[in-house]
Write a protein that holds these residues in place. Sequence first.
Motif, PDB file in Angstrom:
ATOM      1  N   ASN A  79      -5.278  -9.412  -0.759  1.00  0.00           N
ATOM      2  CA  ASN A  79      -4.325  -8.562  -0.040  1.00  0.00           C
ATOM      3  C   ASN A  79      -5.167  -7.458   0.592  1.00  0.00           C
ATOM      4  O   ASN A  79      -5.236  -6.347   0.087  1.00  0.00           O
ATOM      5  N   ALA A  80      -5.808  -7.790   1.695  1.00  0.00           N
ATOM      6  CA  ALA A  80      -6.842  -6.936   2.272  1.00  0.00           C
ATOM      7  C   ALA A  80      -6.364  -5.518   2.577  1.00  0.00           C
ATOM      8  O   ALA A  80      -7.075  -4.556   2.291  1.00  0.00           O
ATOM      9  N   ALA A  81      -5.177  -5.372   3.129  1.00  0.00           N
ATOM     10  CA  ALA A  81      -4.701  -4.027   3.465  1.00  0.00           C
ATOM     11  C   ALA A  81      -4.560  -3.169   2.211  1.00  0.00           C
ATOM     12  O   ALA A  81      -4.966  -2.008   2.193  1.00  0.00           O
ATOM     13  N   ASN A  82      -4.009  -3.730   1.161  1.00  0.00           N
ATOM     14  CA  ASN A  82      -3.826  -3.006  -0.093  1.00  0.00           C
ATOM     15  C   ASN A  82      -5.183  -2.679  -0.737  1.00  0.00           C
ATOM     16  O   ASN A  82      -5.409  -1.559  -1.188  1.00  0.00           O
ATOM     17  N   VAL A  83      -6.074  -3.654  -0.777  1.00  0.00           N
ATOM     18  CA  VAL A  83      -7.394  -3.441  -1.375  1.00  0.00           C
ATOM     19  C   VAL A  83      -8.144  -2.350  -0.600  1.00  0.00           C
ATOM     20  O   VAL A  83      -8.742  -1.454  -1.193  1.00  0.00           O
ATOM     21  N   ARG A  84      -8.113  -2.426   0.725  1.00  0.00           N
ATOM     22  CA  ARG A  84      -8.789  -1.418   1.543  1.00  0.00           C
ATOM     23  C   ARG A  84      -8.219  -0.028   1.262  1.00  0.00           C
ATOM     24  O   ARG A  84      -8.973   0.942   1.104  1.00  0.00           O
ATOM     25  N   GLU A  85      -6.902   0.086   1.167  1.00  0.00           N
ATOM     26  CA  GLU A  85      -6.286   1.389   0.881  1.00  0.00           C
ATOM     27  C   GLU A  85      -6.714   1.931  -0.479  1.00  0.00           C
ATOM     28  O   GLU A  85      -7.046   3.107  -0.612  1.00  0.00           O
ATOM     29  N   TRP A  86      -6.686   1.080  -1.513  1.00  0.00           N
ATOM     30  CA  TRP A  86      -7.102   1.521  -2.847  1.00  0.00           C
ATOM     31  C   TRP A  86      -8.562   1.955  -2.839  1.00  0.00           C
ATOM     32  O   TRP A  86      -8.920   2.989  -3.397  1.00  0.00           O
ATOM     33  N   LEU A  87      -9.421   1.148  -2.204  1.00  0.00           N
ATOM     34  CA  LEU A  87     -10.844   1.477  -2.185  1.00  0.00           C
ATOM     35  C   LEU A  87     -11.123   2.764  -1.433  1.00  0.00           C
ATOM     36  O   LEU A  87     -11.897   3.598  -1.895  1.00  0.00           O
ATOM     37  N   THR A  88     -10.500   2.927  -0.274  1.00  0.00           N
ATOM     38  CA  THR A  88     -10.774   4.144   0.481  1.00  0.00           C
ATOM     39  C   THR A  88     -10.242   5.378  -0.248  1.00  0.00           C
ATOM     40  O   THR A  88     -10.910   6.410  -0.264  1.00  0.00           O
ATOM     41  N   ARG A  93     -12.078  10.063  -3.223  1.00  0.00           N
ATOM     42  CA  ARG A  93     -11.960  10.886  -4.431  1.00  0.00           C
ATOM     43  C   ARG A  93     -13.313  11.048  -5.126  1.00  0.00           C
ATOM     44  O   ARG A  93     -13.622  12.102  -5.670  1.00  0.00           O
ATOM     45  N   ALA A  94     -14.138   9.987  -5.085  1.00  0.00           N
ATOM     46  CA  ALA A  94     -15.452  10.019  -5.719  1.00  0.00           C
ATOM     47  C   ALA A  94     -16.512  10.650  -4.824  1.00  0.00           C
ATOM     48  O   ALA A  94     -17.661  10.798  -5.232  1.00  0.00           O
ATOM     49  N   GLY A  95     -16.149  10.998  -3.584  1.00  0.00           N
ATOM     50  CA  GLY A  95     -17.105  11.618  -2.680  1.00  0.00           C
ATOM     51  C   GLY A  95     -18.023  10.626  -1.983  1.00  0.00           C
ATOM     52  O   GLY A  95     -19.068  11.006  -1.462  1.00  0.00           O
ATOM     53  N   GLY A  99     -17.737   5.271   5.904  1.00  0.00           N
ATOM     54  CA  GLY A  99     -18.313   4.502   6.997  1.00  0.00           C
ATOM     55  C   GLY A  99     -17.401   3.356   7.417  1.00  0.00           C
ATOM     56  O   GLY A  99     -16.210   3.530   7.648  1.00  0.00           O
ATOM     57  N   GLU A 100     -17.948   2.151   7.466  1.00  0.00           N
ATOM     58  CA  GLU A 100     -17.235   0.964   7.933  1.00  0.00           C
ATOM     59  C   GLU A 100     -16.137   0.495   6.967  1.00  0.00           C
ATOM     60  O   GLU A 100     -15.253  -0.253   7.362  1.00  0.00           O
ATOM     61  N   LEU A 101     -16.186   0.907   5.719  1.00  0.00           N
ATOM     62  CA  LEU A 101     -15.206   0.445   4.723  1.00  0.00           C
ATOM     63  C   LEU A 101     -13.767   0.784   5.095  1.00  0.00           C
ATOM     64  O   LEU A 101     -12.855   0.035   4.783  1.00  0.00           O
ATOM     65  N   ALA A 102     -13.572   1.898   5.743  1.00  0.00           N
ATOM     66  CA  ALA A 102     -12.220   2.344   6.057  1.00  0.00           C
ATOM     67  C   ALA A 102     -11.614   1.621   7.253  1.00  0.00           C
ATOM     68  O   ALA A 102     -10.405   1.641   7.435  1.00  0.00           O
ATOM     69  N   SER A 103     -12.422   0.957   8.041  1.00  0.00           N
ATOM     70  CA  SER A 103     -11.932   0.323   9.263  1.00  0.00           C
ATOM     71  C   SER A 103     -11.263  -1.024   8.977  1.00  0.00           C
ATOM     72  O   SER A 103     -11.907  -1.939   8.458  1.00  0.00           O
ATOM     73  N   PRO A 104     -10.003  -1.188   9.352  1.00  0.00           N
ATOM     74  CA  PRO A 104      -9.331  -2.478   9.167  1.00  0.00           C
ATOM     75  C   PRO A 104     -10.021  -3.619   9.919  1.00  0.00           C
ATOM     76  O   PRO A 104      -9.884  -4.779   9.550  1.00  0.00           O
ATOM     77  N   ALA A 105     -10.795  -3.299  10.944  1.00  0.00           N
ATOM     78  CA  ALA A 105     -11.485  -4.330  11.729  1.00  0.00           C
ATOM     79  C   ALA A 105     -12.517  -5.095  10.909  1.00  0.00           C
ATOM     80  O   ALA A 105     -12.895  -6.206  11.273  1.00  0.00           O
ATOM     81  N   HIS A 106     -12.963  -4.531   9.805  1.00  0.00           N
ATOM     82  CA  HIS A 106     -13.973  -5.177   8.975  1.00  0.00           C
ATOM     83  C   HIS A 106     -13.376  -6.028   7.849  1.00  0.00           C
ATOM     84  O   HIS A 106     -14.106  -6.688   7.125  1.00  0.00           O
ATOM     85  N   TRP A 107     -12.074  -5.982   7.704  1.00  0.00           N
ATOM     86  CA  TRP A 107     -11.397  -6.673   6.618  1.00  0.00           C
ATOM     87  C   TRP A 107     -10.640  -7.896   7.120  1.00  0.00           C
ATOM     88  O   TRP A 107     -10.117  -7.896   8.225  1.00  0.00           O
TER      89      TRP A 107
END
Length: 158
Positions: A79-88, A93-95, A99-107
């Motif tokens: 569930n790429a959208a959900n996983v990306r949201e949780w990770l970002t 939060r962890a500082g 970078g590219e992780l937040a972009s939906p284009a990479h998922w």
Amino acid sequence: MPPPHTSQEAVGWARSVLTPGAAVVVGIAIPAGVTTAIDLAVLDTDGRLRANDRIDSPGGWALTTLGFAAASQFLLAYNAANVREWLTFHARRAGFPLGELASPAHWSCVMRARSAAIGRPDRLYPLGTASGAVAAARLALTVIEDIAHGRYVPAAEP
């Protein structure tokens, strides 16, 4: 990578993401009683585990590995959208610099590809039971392999 809409597109999608070096598979798990971090696993599409750890500090190896992968590979999650949201959310939060992780284009979403492969792109099917981030990533990889080998049969027309 645009999501597939037909069974044939789903098979093509799966075969392309299984090309060595094209993508990594991401799995997450939220440990019981933990609200400050999640477990993250990163697999190569040959099933080799690249990294697995908790995201609760900037030095997390799995998050760093995923960040490097995002620069040149697709990030696949069930569930790429959900996983990306949780990770970002947890990476911020962890500082950790996103970078590219937040972009939906990479998922790219394995769940949507599975739905298209079944012939029901409008329906979202659950992954199933997985105990931990590594198990979730391996189960998502199995779904991709099943799509690539045509193991899903489109739903019969009503």
